[in-house]
Write a protein that holds these residues in place. Structure first.
Motif, mmCIF file in Angstrom:
data_model
loop_
_atom_site.group_PDB
_atom_site.id
_atom_site.type_symbol
_atom_site.label_atom_id
_atom_site.label_comp_id
_atom_site.label_asym_id
_atom_site.label_seq_id
_atom_site.Cartn_x
_atom_site.Cartn_y
_atom_site.Cartn_z
ATOM 1 N N PRO A 1 79.814 -7.214 1.158
ATOM 2 C CA PRO A 1 79.933 -8.354 0.235
ATOM 3 C C PRO A 1 78.916 -8.288 -0.902
ATOM 4 O O PRO A 1 79.252 -8.535 -2.066
ATOM 5 N N ASP A 2 77.670 -7.922 -0.577
ATOM 6 C CA ASP A 2 76.634 -7.836 -1.617
ATOM 7 C C ASP A 2 76.898 -6.662 -2.550
ATOM 8 O O ASP A 2 76.730 -6.775 -3.774
ATOM 9 N N ILE A 3 77.309 -5.520 -1.963
ATOM 10 C CA ILE A 3 77.591 -4.337 -2.784
ATOM 11 C C ILE A 3 78.767 -4.624 -3.713
ATOM 12 O O ILE A 3 78.717 -4.326 -4.914
ATOM 13 N N ALA A 4 79.830 -5.209 -3.161
ATOM 14 C CA ALA A 4 81.032 -5.451 -3.951
ATOM 15 C C ALA A 4 80.756 -6.405 -5.105
ATOM 16 O O ALA A 4 81.342 -6.274 -6.192
ATOM 17 N N SER A 5 79.869 -7.372 -4.902
ATOM 18 C CA SER A 5 79.573 -8.340 -5.958
ATOM 19 C C SER A 5 79.006 -7.653 -7.191
ATOM 20 O O SER A 5 79.468 -7.884 -8.318
ATOM 21 N N ILE A 6 78.025 -6.775 -7.005
ATOM 22 C CA ILE A 6 77.439 -6.073 -8.155
ATOM 23 C C ILE A 6 78.390 -5.002 -8.682
ATOM 24 O O ILE A 6 78.436 -4.725 -9.885
ATOM 25 N N GLU A 7 79.210 -4.394 -7.794
ATOM 26 C CA GLU A 7 80.205 -3.412 -8.248
ATOM 27 C C GLU A 7 81.192 -4.047 -9.227
ATOM 28 O O GLU A 7 81.548 -3.439 -10.244
ATOM 29 N N GLN A 8 81.621 -5.268 -8.925
ATOM 30 C CA GLN A 8 82.568 -5.942 -9.809
ATOM 31 C C GLN A 8 81.950 -6.184 -11.184
ATOM 32 O O GLN A 8 82.615 -6.047 -12.216
ATOM 33 N N THR A 9 80.666 -6.498 -11.195
ATOM 34 C CA THR A 9 79.971 -6.703 -12.466
ATOM 35 C C THR A 9 79.861 -5.392 -13.239
ATOM 36 O O THR A 9 80.091 -5.353 -14.453
ATOM 37 N N LEU A 10 79.513 -4.305 -12.542
ATOM 38 C CA LEU A 10 79.373 -3.003 -13.207
ATOM 39 C C LEU A 10 80.723 -2.510 -13.732
ATOM 40 O O LEU A 10 80.798 -1.923 -14.817
ATOM 41 N N ALA A 11 81.791 -2.727 -12.964
ATOM 42 C CA ALA A 11 83.104 -2.202 -13.341
ATOM 43 C C ALA A 11 83.734 -2.994 -14.484
ATOM 44 O O ALA A 11 84.441 -2.428 -15.323
ATOM 45 N N THR A 12 83.483 -4.318 -14.514
ATOM 46 C CA THR A 12 84.095 -5.147 -15.558
ATOM 47 C C THR A 12 83.168 -5.368 -16.738
ATOM 48 O O THR A 12 83.634 -5.717 -17.838
ATOM 49 N N GLY A 13 81.855 -5.204 -16.526
ATOM 50 C CA GLY A 13 80.888 -5.502 -17.583
ATOM 51 C C GLY A 13 80.623 -6.980 -17.735
ATOM 52 O O GLY A 13 79.914 -7.393 -18.664
ATOM 53 N N LEU A 14 81.165 -7.801 -16.811
ATOM 54 C CA LEU A 14 81.001 -9.249 -16.881
ATOM 55 C C LEU A 14 80.669 -9.791 -15.496
ATOM 56 O O LEU A 14 81.031 -9.191 -14.473
ATOM 57 N N ASP A 15 79.988 -10.941 -15.464
ATOM 58 C CA ASP A 15 79.696 -11.551 -14.172
ATOM 59 C C ASP A 15 80.873 -12.416 -13.732
ATOM 60 O O ASP A 15 81.941 -12.405 -14.358
ATOM 61 N N GLU A 16 80.686 -13.184 -12.672
ATOM 62 C CA GLU A 16 81.788 -13.975 -12.118
ATOM 63 C C GLU A 16 82.286 -15.049 -13.079
ATOM 64 O O GLU A 16 83.414 -15.537 -12.947
ATOM 65 N N ASP A 17 81.444 -15.425 -14.038
ATOM 66 C CA ASP A 17 81.836 -16.429 -15.035
ATOM 67 C C ASP A 17 82.336 -15.775 -16.320
ATOM 68 O O ASP A 17 82.444 -16.461 -17.342
ATOM 69 N N PHE A 18 82.600 -14.451 -16.257
ATOM 70 C CA PHE A 18 83.078 -13.672 -17.406
ATOM 71 C C PHE A 18 82.082 -13.731 -18.575
ATOM 72 O O PHE A 18 82.474 -13.778 -19.746
ATOM 73 N N LYS A 19 80.803 -13.715 -18.205
ATOM 74 C CA LYS A 19 79.747 -13.678 -19.218
ATOM 75 C C LYS A 19 78.923 -12.406 -19.034
ATOM 76 O O LYS A 19 79.037 -11.718 -18.019
ATOM 77 N N LYS A 20 78.094 -12.095 -20.026
ATOM 78 C CA LYS A 20 77.257 -10.901 -19.936
ATOM 79 C C LYS A 20 76.295 -11.050 -18.759
ATOM 80 O O LYS A 20 75.564 -12.042 -18.652
ATOM 81 N N PRO A 21 76.263 -10.092 -17.848
ATOM 82 C CA PRO A 21 75.442 -10.244 -16.636
ATOM 83 C C PRO A 21 73.946 -10.082 -16.918
ATOM 84 O O PRO A 21 73.544 -9.448 -17.889
ATOM 85 N N LYS A 22 73.139 -10.650 -16.010
ATOM 86 C CA LYS A 22 71.684 -10.544 -16.124
ATOM 87 C C LYS A 22 71.125 -9.902 -14.858
ATOM 88 O O LYS A 22 71.730 -9.955 -13.793
ATOM 89 N N ASP A 23 69.943 -9.288 -15.009
ATOM 90 C CA ASP A 23 69.205 -8.711 -13.864
ATOM 91 C C ASP A 23 70.047 -7.714 -13.066
ATOM 92 O O ASP A 23 69.980 -7.662 -11.831
ATOM 93 N N VAL A 24 70.839 -6.922 -13.770
ATOM 94 C CA VAL A 24 71.706 -5.961 -13.091
ATOM 95 C C VAL A 24 70.884 -4.893 -12.380
ATOM 96 O O VAL A 24 71.129 -4.568 -11.211
ATOM 97 N N LEU A 25 69.873 -4.334 -13.079
ATOM 98 C CA LEU A 25 69.063 -3.262 -12.483
ATOM 99 C C LEU A 25 68.329 -3.757 -11.245
ATOM 100 O O LEU A 25 68.234 -3.033 -10.245
ATOM 101 N N ASP A 26 67.811 -4.987 -11.282
ATOM 102 C CA ASP A 26 67.093 -5.518 -10.119
ATOM 103 C C ASP A 26 68.017 -5.621 -8.908
ATOM 104 O O ASP A 26 67.633 -5.284 -7.782
#
Length: 723
Positions: free
Chosen positions: A373-398
């Motif tokens: 679940p944790d891996i998939a959450s960040i994978e979705q952000t990396l693959a789409t370039g957007l977070d769950e709210d379809f906005k530019k994601p923050k703290d991706v590297l962390d």
């Protein structure tokens, strides 16, 4: 009933066998590759029921059967031709019907034609264009994982033209089998940096040439149809590098990613049926179109799959109440499996449910154990370039670094995360790749896998001071889409799905997906999308999405370099939504593990890849050329050989009476009529010898002896006769 490529191929094979046998028994001869094609599509009983006496491999030891005709269904390669020539040489069958799964090379055709007597023995010669393996009704593979290195390995450039020709013939063969003469389009990447960026353009041109050549040869192609003209899109793995890396949570894709499913001639999963009972049995269960539970659930999200499996089982319990235990909990997967074990009279249903409940349970165990679940959450952000709210994601590297530190995350998942992060960033400096690998406790050799992504068009490294601009996505995401929170880990969709949606709506960009032969009317796809048909000339604006299944437009997609199960799902979904038959065709199916391994192989030496195209050509086995030993003569009189040994000639032994009389031979001795006429019955006087007939030649010439040698012997008085 809708389209099924499996059924189309089955019908082609059986129809040709029926047309040849016509009630007369014949042998069927196959080779290794053609046997795989036939076994995948046709039941053996269906073949045998069409007057086929035996099915045998062409390279196996076979008894000659000169009284029977043979049907050969063979692959168009040199090995099959050599084995066939061996059968010609020993006259193994009375006549030969030759059927090829693909186009036979002209040089091999000449070999057959020039063989002495081949034309007289050959009763038929035909090409079926069935050199492909349908895995599902709308999924076709060539079972050729070596296609990936041949297309992308830098040292394989010399092999690419020949390999592309083979691919083009197979793709064209699929279109011919389906009765489709499609418009051909291809993926043209913008600002490409990799050498293989022209792959799709060249392959699409090759396919167009094959189709045009066939249409010129067969004036009746394509057959009449009410369907709009089909479209073939040639694309490759570089169009979407995220799809083979993202954890997909639909049942089929998740199972292939997490479970040890064997994908060989058949797709099987090794499991224990009736676990915990005396009937427990380890078994390889096949996952195919025959398994209705698999077909109904494979494209559902895993949550929906489990709900449906439980719901279907509860429905069964309602209909068969006498099997329900009062203390059983029908909402628990393990309880359901235990209940199934007590239903011996429903063996087939029991095994199918047991299989899929076990697979679903195993997937969910891995899902929880390895923090998917944790891996998939960040994978979705990396693959789409957007977070769950379809906005530019923050703290991706962390977030990525924290997961790379976690011992629950498997090494393969860490490597997938690193590759996806670098693709998301459109490259990093080389030192950062080393730091990420060290942080993830992965060997530095894995850096080769990361940088090899550049052969597929991924930008993995850049200079420290390089000016960079992240390229826009091929199909931007609609940020107005309302997302169901339950499916937040599945908001990424393969690029192929967005491309198919645009194609089916008639709005696919012709700059990124140009035609090999541009149509006269650039808006014809839009007309078809709105419900009209250029074949019939009758627009039907109100029938969009409600066209009868047999009249649906067909969209054929070829994905060079391998396709994913998420892309297969996308094809079925777009087909259902847009009223199209979408057929996904590819060299082989990819799982994340296979994809990473094949990318890693791009830095190995070419000789280590063991490419089939570079192996020594197999030769026909020597036993095929062996002629049957002559039949031993029946026991009979010993021939008199001039008594060369000095001993007296033995009296011939009379044959034992009884049994059937033998057929008279052309060399049988004439009956002694003259000798019998000279016999005196009841007299002690010996019978008179009949007079020799008058002749100008020497009398009593020994059999097989040269008369000139006999005259020489007589001249030298070797027989002791005085002159």
């Amino acid at each position: 009933m809708g389209l099924s490529v499996l059924e189309q191929q089955e019908n082609v094979i059986l129809d040709h066998i029926k047309n040849i046998t016509r009630g007369d028994w014949k042998c069927l001869i196959v080779d290794e590759n053609s046997k795989k094609i036939i076994d995948n599509a046709v039941k053996e009983d269906d073949i045998l029921n069409n007057n086929i006496a035996t099915i045998e491999r062409i390279d196996a030891r076979r008894e000659p059967n000169p009284g029977m005709d043979a049907i050969y269904i063979l692959s168009p390669d040199s090995f099959a031709v050599e084995c066939l020539l061996a059968d010609f040489e020993v006259r193994r069958y009375r006549s030969f019907y030759l059927i090829w799964t693909g186009l036979l090379d002209p040089s091999l055709r000449r070999k057959l034609d020039e063989f002495p007597g081949a034309r007289q023995m050959r009763a038929g010669f035909e090409t079926l264009f069935i050199d492909f393996i349908p895995r599902e009704s709308h999924l076709v593979t060539f079972q050729d994982p070596w296609s990936f290195p041949m297309l992308y390995h830098p040292a394989c450039n010399a092999l690419v033209p020949k390999h592309m020709k083979i691919l083009a013939q197979k793709i064209a063969g699929l279109c011919i089998t389906l009765g489709e003469y499609p418009k051909v389009r291809y993926y043209k990447p913008m600002n490409a940096i990799h050498e293989a960026s022209v792959l799709c353009a060249h392959l699409a041109r090759f396919v167009q040439e094959e189709l045009d050549a066939y249409a010129q040869w067969d004036q009746s192609f394509p057959p009449p149809s009410q369907r709009p003209q089909s479209t073939l899109v040639v694309t490759d793995r570089s169009m979407d590098l995220m799809a083979p890396l993202v954890h997909e949570f639909s049942y089929q894709a998740m199972a292939h990613d997490l479970l040890p499913i064997k994908d060989a001639d058949k797709v099987t999963f090794h499991t224990t049926i009736n676990e915990g009972t005396p009937e427990a049995e380890e078994k390889d269960m096949e996952l195919s179109e025959k398994d209705k539970i698999w077909v109904e659930n494979r494209h559902l999200h895993m949550k929906d799959t489990i709900d449906k499996l439980m719901g279907d089982f509860q429905k069964f319990l309602t209909e068969n109440g006498h099997f329900t235990s009062e203390n059983a909990d029908p909402t628990n997967l393990n309880t359901i499996r235990d209940m199934l074990a007590g239903l011996p009279q429903f063996q087939e249903m029991k095994e199918a449910y047991s299989l899929h409940l076990s697979m679903a349970q195993e997937c969910m165990n891995i899902f929880q154990k390895h923090k998917l679940p944790d891996i998939a959450s960040i994978e979705q952000t990396l693959a789409t370039g957007l977070d769950e709210d379809f906005k530019k994601p923050k703290d991706v590297l962390d977030t990525v670094a924290r997961l790379l530190d976690d011992e629950s995350v498997t090494p393969s998942d860490r490597l997938r995360l690193i590759i996806m992060f670098i693709l998301y960033r459109d490259g990093v400096i080389s030192e950062d790749i080393k730091r990420l690998l060290a942080h993830a406790d992965l060997p530095q050799q894995d850096g080769g896998i990361v940088t090899n992504m550049e052969h597929l068009g991924g930008r993995m490294t850049h200079g420290l001071k390089d000016a960079r601009q992240v390229p826009p996505p091929l199909f931007p995401i609609d940020t107005k889409t309302q997302l169901n929170e339950e499916y937040g880990l599945s908001r990424f969709e393969p690029v192929l799905k967005q491309m198919l949606d645009a194609l089916s709506r008639g709005v696919l960009d012709q700059t990124s997906f140009p035609f090999v032969k541009p149509p006269l009317d650039p808006n014809e796809d839009l007309l078809i999308a709105q419900g009209g048909s250029l074949r019939t000339g009758r627009p039907n604006w109100a029938s969009q999405g409600r066209r009868p299944q047999e009249n649906r437009q067909r969209l054929i997609i070829f994905m060079a370099g391998g396709a994913t199960y998420s892309e297969s799902r996308a094809c079925y979904e777009i087909g259902a939504e847009r009223g199209r038959d979408v057929i996904l065709t590819t060299s082989h199916m990819l799982t994340p593990q296979l994809f990473i391994r094949q990318v890693g192989d791009l830095s190995r030496e070419k000789r280590q890849l063991d490419l089939p195209m570079e192996r020594l050509k197999a030769r026909a086995p020597a036993h095929l050329f062996e002629r049957p030993a002559p039949a031993r003569p029946p026991p009979g009189p010993q021939p008199v050989a001039g008594q060369a040994g000095g001993g007296p000639a033995r009296r011939p032994v009379a044959p034992v009476s009884g049994g059937l009389p033998s057929r008279p031979s052309a060399q049988s001795t004439a009956p002694p009529t003259a000798a019998m006429s000279g016999m005196s019955i009841g007299s002690s006087k010996p019978p008179t010898r009949p007079a020799a007939p008058a002749t100008n030649g020497p009398a009593h010439v020994p059999r097989y002896e040269d008369p000139r040698a006999y005259k020489e012997k007589k001249r030298r008085n070797l027989f002791g006769i005085k002159k």
